[in-house]
Design a protein around this motif. Structure first.
Motif, PDB file in Angstrom:
ATOM      1  N   THR A   2       0.863  -1.239  -0.167  1.00 44.34           N
ATOM      2  CA  THR A   2      -0.092   0.064  -0.068  1.00 44.34           C
ATOM      3  C   THR A   2       0.839   1.258  -0.072  1.00 44.34           C
ATOM      4  O   THR A   2       1.958   1.467   0.586  1.00 44.34           O
ATOM      5  CB  THR A   2      -0.848   0.000   1.478  1.00 44.34           C
ATOM      6  N   GLU A   6      -2.307   6.012  -0.341  1.00 41.53           N
ATOM      7  CA  GLU A   6      -3.533   5.118  -0.213  1.00 41.53           C
ATOM      8  C   GLU A   6      -3.750   4.777   1.442  1.00 41.53           C
ATOM      9  O   GLU A   6      -4.915   4.931   1.855  1.00 41.53           O
ATOM     10  CB  GLU A   6      -3.042   3.718  -0.851  1.00 41.53           C
ATOM     11  N   THR A   7      -2.556   4.685   2.205  1.00 40.65           N
ATOM     12  CA  THR A   7      -2.830   4.504   3.677  1.00 40.65           C
ATOM     13  C   THR A   7      -3.417   5.854   4.204  1.00 40.65           C
ATOM     14  O   THR A   7      -4.177   5.669   5.181  1.00 40.65           O
ATOM     15  CB  THR A   7      -1.218   4.322   4.229  1.00 40.65           C
ATOM     16  N   THR A   9      -5.377   7.967   2.809  1.00 40.90           N
ATOM     17  CA  THR A   9      -6.632   8.111   2.299  1.00 40.90           C
ATOM     18  C   THR A   9      -7.448   7.109   3.190  1.00 40.90           C
ATOM     19  O   THR A   9      -8.714   7.280   3.613  1.00 40.90           O
ATOM     20  CB  THR A   9      -6.984   7.699   0.718  1.00 40.90           C
ATOM     21  N   ASN A  10      -6.915   5.818   3.735  1.00 43.90           N
ATOM     22  CA  ASN A  10      -7.592   4.773   4.394  1.00 43.90           C
ATOM     23  C   ASN A  10      -7.701   4.932   5.668  1.00 43.90           C
ATOM     24  O   ASN A  10      -8.183   4.186   6.373  1.00 43.90           O
ATOM     25  CB  ASN A  10      -7.288   3.532   3.648  1.00 43.90           C
TER      26      ASN A  10
END
Length: 156
Positions: A2, A6-7, A9-10
């Motif tokens: 990841t 992305e990290t 965002t999540n």
């Protein structure tokens, strides 16, 4: 694998990690639980974060005991936060620190301003980390000295 974007965002804790001064490269380490609710309630803000040196501060205001002085337990919360995060970073991605001992000696009271904790390693091994945390007031006077020992276990 990841990516960092992305990290972020999540990661539901991104906003609180930014407010707490956690550098972006460490956000993925706190994606499961953030820094913990107690660190946020105390108002802990990191100034330096790394396995060899950890510095954070929090305000006295809002963290006093009934007699208007900084609560002694707040010192321990700062010490445990700093020592545990430093141990977790030293242990690497697959390890999780588990506190096994913490103690503090209070040298001076504080009734206003900010408390700064400086955490340095005494011993960093494969399974055991010991850190000293020195807490000072705005004038640089020592308020307390703590030692925390963490066992590094496999992350579940």
């Amino acid at each position: 694998m990841t990516s960092l974007s992305e990290t972020m965002t999540n990661n539901p804790y991104t906003d609180s990690l930014i407010r707490a001064g956690v550098p972006e490269q460490y956000h993925s380490r706190f994606a499961r639980n953030g820094l913990g609710g107690l660190a946020e309630k105390l108002g802990i803000v990191f100034e330096t974060m790394g396995p060899d040196l950890m510095v954070a501060k929090f305000p006295v205001e809002g963290n006093e005991q009934p007699f208007g002085l900084l609560h002694g337990g707040a010192h321990l919360v700062l010490a445990e936060t700093l020592g545990s995060v430093a141990s977790g970073l030293a242990g690497g991605e697959g390890k999780q620190p588990m506190g096994v001992d913490i103690n503090a000696t209070h040298q001076r009271a504080a009734s206003s301003g900010w408390v700064t904790g400086t955490c340095t390693p005494i011993h960093v091994g494969r399974t055991l980390c010991i850190h000293e945390v020195v807490m000072t007031d705005d004038a640089g006077r020592r308020l307390s000295t703590a030692r925390i020992t963490n066992l590094l276990v496999d992350r579940r």
